[in-house]
Design a protein around this motif. Structure first.
Motif, short mmCIF file in Angstrom:
data_model
loop_
_atom_site.label_atom_id
_atom_site.label_comp_id
_atom_site.label_asym_id
_atom_site.label_seq_id
_atom_site.Cartn_x
_atom_site.Cartn_y
_atom_site.Cartn_z
N GLU A 48 20.21 11.67 0.97
CA GLU A 48 21.21 11.36 2.19
C GLU A 48 20.35 11.29 3.54
OE1 GLU A 48 24.85 12.81 2.84
OE2 GLU A 48 25.51 12.40 0.36
N ALA A 49 19.36 12.24 3.78
CA ALA A 49 18.41 12.21 4.90
C ALA A 49 17.63 11.00 4.55
CB ALA A 49 17.72 13.42 4.96
N ALA A 50 17.10 10.49 3.49
CA ALA A 50 16.39 9.37 3.26
C ALA A 50 17.39 8.12 3.60
CB ALA A 50 15.86 9.35 1.70
N ARG A 51 18.39 8.05 2.78
CA ARG A 51 18.90 7.02 3.00
C ARG A 51 19.40 6.31 4.39
NH1 ARG A 51 18.83 2.35 2.02
NH2 ARG A 51 20.54 0.99 1.01
N ALA A 52 19.79 7.48 5.25
CA ALA A 52 20.07 7.24 6.58
C ALA A 52 19.02 6.66 7.38
CB ALA A 52 20.20 8.57 7.33
N GLY A 99 0.80 -1.14 -0.14
CA GLY A 99 0.15 -0.05 -0.05
C GLY A 99 0.78 1.41 0.16
N LEU A 100 0.17 2.38 -0.27
CA LEU A 100 0.68 3.69 -0.33
C LEU A 100 0.19 4.42 1.17
CD1 LEU A 100 0.05 4.59 -3.76
CD2 LEU A 100 2.15 3.76 -2.97
N ALA A 101 1.14 5.22 1.70
CA ALA A 101 0.40 6.08 2.71
C ALA A 101 1.50 7.07 2.99
CB ALA A 101 0.50 5.27 4.03
N PRO A 102 0.95 8.38 3.49
CA PRO A 102 1.89 9.41 4.17
C PRO A 102 2.79 9.20 5.06
CG PRO A 102 -0.82 9.88 4.39
CD PRO A 102 -0.66 8.33 4.17
N LEU A 103 3.69 9.83 5.08
CA LEU A 103 4.99 9.68 5.99
C LEU A 103 4.58 9.43 7.48
CD1 LEU A 103 7.36 12.38 5.04
CD2 LEU A 103 7.73 9.91 4.56
N GLU A 104 3.74 10.06 8.01
CA GLU A 104 3.48 9.79 9.28
C GLU A 104 2.57 8.51 9.59
OE1 GLU A 104 2.66 12.39 7.04
OE2 GLU A 104 1.11 13.60 7.98
N SER A 105 1.89 8.08 8.73
CA SER A 105 0.99 6.72 8.99
C SER A 105 1.68 5.69 8.33
CB SER A 105 -0.44 7.17 8.75
OG SER A 105 -0.46 7.14 7.38
N ALA A 106 2.53 5.73 7.31
CA ALA A 106 2.99 4.50 6.79
C ALA A 106 3.46 3.47 7.47
CB ALA A 106 4.09 5.12 5.74
N THR A 107 3.31 2.40 7.25
CA THR A 107 3.84 1.19 8.05
C THR A 107 5.12 0.49 7.31
OG1 THR A 107 2.64 -0.45 6.99
CG2 THR A 107 1.71 0.64 8.76
N PRO A 108 5.76 -0.30 7.87
CA PRO A 108 6.93 -1.00 7.08
C PRO A 108 6.42 -1.77 5.93
CG PRO A 108 7.14 -1.22 9.54
CD PRO A 108 5.87 -0.72 9.28
N SER A 109 5.32 -2.05 5.77
CA SER A 109 4.90 -2.71 4.28
C SER A 109 4.50 -1.79 3.49
CB SER A 109 3.89 -3.71 4.72
OG SER A 109 2.52 -3.40 5.03
N GLN A 110 4.36 -0.36 3.69
CA GLN A 110 4.03 0.73 2.90
C GLN A 110 5.06 1.47 2.23
OE1 GLN A 110 0.76 2.37 5.61
NE2 GLN A 110 -0.64 1.57 4.16
N LEU A 111 4.61 2.10 1.04
CA LEU A 111 5.48 3.03 0.25
C LEU A 111 5.10 4.37 0.57
CD1 LEU A 111 7.77 3.53 -1.99
CD2 LEU A 111 5.85 3.38 -3.46
N SER A 112 6.23 5.37 0.63
CA SER A 112 5.46 6.81 1.26
C SER A 112 6.35 7.68 0.22
CB SER A 112 5.75 6.87 2.46
OG SER A 112 5.06 8.33 2.85
N PHE A 113 6.18 8.94 0.26
CA PHE A 113 6.97 9.78 -0.45
C PHE A 113 7.00 11.24 0.48
CE2 PHE A 113 3.17 12.85 -1.59
CZ PHE A 113 2.31 12.12 -1.07
N LEU A 114 8.16 11.88 0.05
CA LEU A 114 8.18 13.37 0.41
C LEU A 114 8.10 14.21 -0.57
CD1 LEU A 114 9.25 15.19 2.80
CD2 LEU A 114 11.76 14.53 1.88
N GLY A 115 6.93 14.88 -0.65
CA GLY A 115 6.60 15.64 -1.76
C GLY A 115 6.92 17.06 -1.80
N ASN A 116 7.38 17.39 -0.46
CA ASN A 116 7.44 18.79 -0.15
C ASN A 116 8.65 18.65 0.82
OD1 ASN A 116 7.50 21.51 0.75
ND2 ASN A 116 5.24 21.66 0.40
N ALA A 117 9.75 19.43 0.35
CA ALA A 117 10.91 19.60 1.32
C ALA A 117 10.62 20.15 2.79
CB ALA A 117 12.05 20.42 0.50
N ARG A 118 9.47 20.72 2.78
CA ARG A 118 9.24 21.55 4.10
C ARG A 118 8.78 20.45 5.10
NH1 ARG A 118 4.97 25.90 2.49
NH2 ARG A 118 4.53 24.46 1.04
N LEU A 119 8.56 19.04 4.49
CA LEU A 119 8.33 17.98 5.56
C LEU A 119 9.39 17.26 5.87
CD1 LEU A 119 4.58 17.04 3.71
CD2 LEU A 119 4.94 18.74 5.88
N LEU A 120 10.46 17.76 5.46
CA LEU A 120 11.65 16.89 5.83
C LEU A 120 11.82 16.26 7.19
CD1 LEU A 120 14.10 15.84 4.31
CD2 LEU A 120 15.43 17.90 4.98
#
Lengths: 322, 322, 322
Positions: free
Chosen positions: C66-70, C26-47
């Motif tokens: 870099e931040a993501a890979r960490a 499944g797909l979900a926003p960063l805050e609610s995504a679980t380890p089996s879901q794909l999320s996205f950072l659409g806006n750098a302000r939500l870093l």
């Protein structure tokens, strides 16, 4: 379709100055009309557009006859806009294909509904028990007329209109809402037009009433027990809350909103986008719209508006001082 | 239909003062009720209408008993308006014809939808794959419930309602809009009413949620991923933009508009026609409506409003001077 | 449904940092995504939400790599929000059941309508005489396309939409309204989306025109002879009155209202709830909304607003004195 100018004046009256055998194949505004099209000067203020119009013929009022004849063919009629309306009707009548069956086979019409044999019920309409539909009335596709509602003669209901859904009535009971069953109906007079996806709710106890000649545009909400007086016209996206009593010969602009239980006198004109929060007992033109501005200016003015009462007090204080 | 007063108190409780064999054939407000109709005094402020009412019987609160009895027959109940609501329910129940088939033959119900056997699906409804519809829920004519949406128990959906159309989601891509497929659904609780032509969009990823007891009027737009808390009531033509989070026990007036991603606390009341552009975290009554006026006055005030910030600066300058 | 990260980048491009065999369901926003879901950072302000997100994988822009890979697995793509949109499209495509017949058997399609073989007509739609529907266009359930209207390629029309109802045109005639038959049609370009219960009226003489790439949300009213330029997006409950000429690449917020016969330049953004009463010839952001306030404050400010012009005169008088 082609129509001879002679046939038009034969059918609708008016004085033709020009060749009765000239044929027109369409109607168009002065600016865009071609030599094979008929146009009209509905408003004397647009007179300046007349000389350069390429229309094959122009409908004009007697006062504009000389200017019009100098240009070319014209039809003179006392009310050119009305004459134009009648040409559209003639055009429509002549260009329409022969009508299909009075009740489209896909419509769901209750056996206890009474549909006049000259009425027409479009595809996928629902006409429930106890409905009466008068002569010459047309339901386009996908219209619902719910139980017990009455629709007069020569009305047109456009697709998606819903007549007789329950009014929005609930009694509060310890934090939850208890349904007030809506036992009234909807009564629609003659020559009423109802736009696409417009909703007219049934009354709570008595009926919601739409009088003769009322014209409603699309996506309008009419609450329970509203009365709309004859020949009133209401533009799209307007809302009339429950038990409002709207006079005759009113015009209500698009997206205007009338609060419940208010009265509008006959001959009231409400500007589009206005919110009517009190009864209006004198005919006239009423408005209440926040003026649009570039966003930065609006933000500054809106912020000051939230302090407006205080600003008035400051002016008062200054007046005392000086 | 006729109903004996004795049967009414037998079914609904309350204390009848008067002849239990007296029959009523309808319900009406105090002002217009006839001797064969039942009326009610829902609000003590309308007490002055009581003495002259011609109603055959009036439902009143204990405090109004003496005044009511002096007039004639009455039923005493602690909450007359609620009692009246229940009389409408009784009336409706007794006057309704025997129900037709649970699923109207003209409805299009996907074989993979689950419709409880006590639910009713009206004429020309569309119920898509994976939908669940709970016991006692009624879809009137021409309702759409799209793929995968869930509707609880004892709900009523009025004609033309659309549950589960795609939310409005697009990503900009070099000047064109690229569709974000809406993968969530709509979950509607129990005892929810949804008005005619009202739309509730499916969520983008998670679901749009309408909690128990919510009442929505006609022509309301509910965007994707909105949550509306239990027992909140929203009047016609309102719009709730995407991801707004509306609390429980709120009331939102007609044509009010709630911007996306905002939060409204429990117990917030928004006046009709107001535009909610920020979260409201405290219960209370909120408004924002341009006052209507005669058009000439409005024009002058609106023109000044566009200079309001400058006017404030002028007052500031005066204050410095004096 | 489960999708391997490797399959996603294979289909859509982007650079996967992580295990291609990892599956997401499944797909979900960063805050609610679980380890089996794909999320996205659409806006750098939500870093700031990124480090604590439990998502199995996150789509990020190169600058956030870099931040993501960490944090864990990521897909790097130049426009993460657009990439996310395409994942939703992939997801939808793979999870949809095989399509039914191109024209649902319950739809009422006139034999003189032309429906491209790759178009799809949903349950209980009405497609009238002379309509053309282009390749790949989808009419969901209960859509009406009236006589002679033309719809381009790859459009989506949501349930209850009504294309080609009569425009609202009447000529006054001694207090009653005489119908102006609406002889134009509606022409809709390619890649247009039209929301649930939205209405687009046919033109009076010429056509109403919706250009390529326009996106219309639910419950929008588009009057006769309107033109909406390409790639303009309009949110729910908006109204566009007759003959308005809306430019390309505009955005119009929810419940905004555009008066008739106005022009909006390309690239105009209108805030939700604003009323556009004059043409706007320069791109930019425009607003006009009464600010919401607690009801008591609003009442005081609204009362003063009705005296605003006089208040200005009082300030003028003070300025003269000092």
């Amino acid at each position: 379709m082609q129509l001879r100018l002679g046939s038009i004046v034969e059918a609708l009256g008016g004085e033709l100055h020009g060749d009765p055998r000239r044929e027109v194949d369409g109607l168009a505004p002065l600016e865009s009309a071609t030599p094979s099209q008929l146009s009209f000067l509905g408003n004397a203020r647009l007179l300046s557009l007349l000389p350069s119009s390429k229309a094959g013929c122009v409908i004009v009022a007697p006062a504009q006859f000389e200017a019009a004849r100098a240009r070319g063919d014209c039809i003179v009629a006392p009310h050119p806009y009305l004459y134009f309306a009648r040409v559209t009707q003639l055009w429509k009548r002549l260009s329409s294909p022969p009508a299909g069956p009075a009740i489209h086979p896909s419509a769901v019409v209750d056996p206890e509904a009474v549909v006049h044999p000259t009425a027409r019920i479009g595809a996928l309409c629902v006409v429930e028990r106890g409905v009466h539909i008068g002569p010459g009335t047309v339901l386009k596709a996908r219209v619902t007329v719910a139980e017990g509602c009455v629709i007069g003669d020569r009305c047109t209901l456009h697709p998606g209109a819903v007549i007789g859904a329950d009014g929005f009535g609930f009694a509060p009971n310890a934090g939850v809402w208890e349904k007030i069953e809506q036992l009234g109906g909807v009564r629609i007079g003659n020559d009423v037009d109802i736009g696409a996806n417009t909703c007219i709710d049934r009354g709570a106890l008595a009926d919601t009433v739409i009088e003769d000649g009322v014209k409603l545009d699309n996506l309008i909400q009419v609450g329970h027990n509203v009365r709309i007086g004859r020949n009133t016209a209401i533009a799209g996206c307007a809302g009339i809350a429950g038990s409002a009593n709207i006079g005759a010969h009113c015009t209500i602009g698009g997206a205007a909103m009338i609060l419940g239980h208010l009265t509008l006198a006959d001959g009231v004109n409400i500007s589009a986008g206005s919110f009517v929060s009190r009864s209006i007992l004198k005919p006239g033109h009423y408005s209440g719209i926040f003026p649009i501005d570039d966003n930065a200016s609006w933000e500054k003015n809106a912020a000051t508006l939230k302090q407006l009462h205080k600003l008035r007090d400051r002016v008062k204080a200054l007046e005392k001082k000086t």
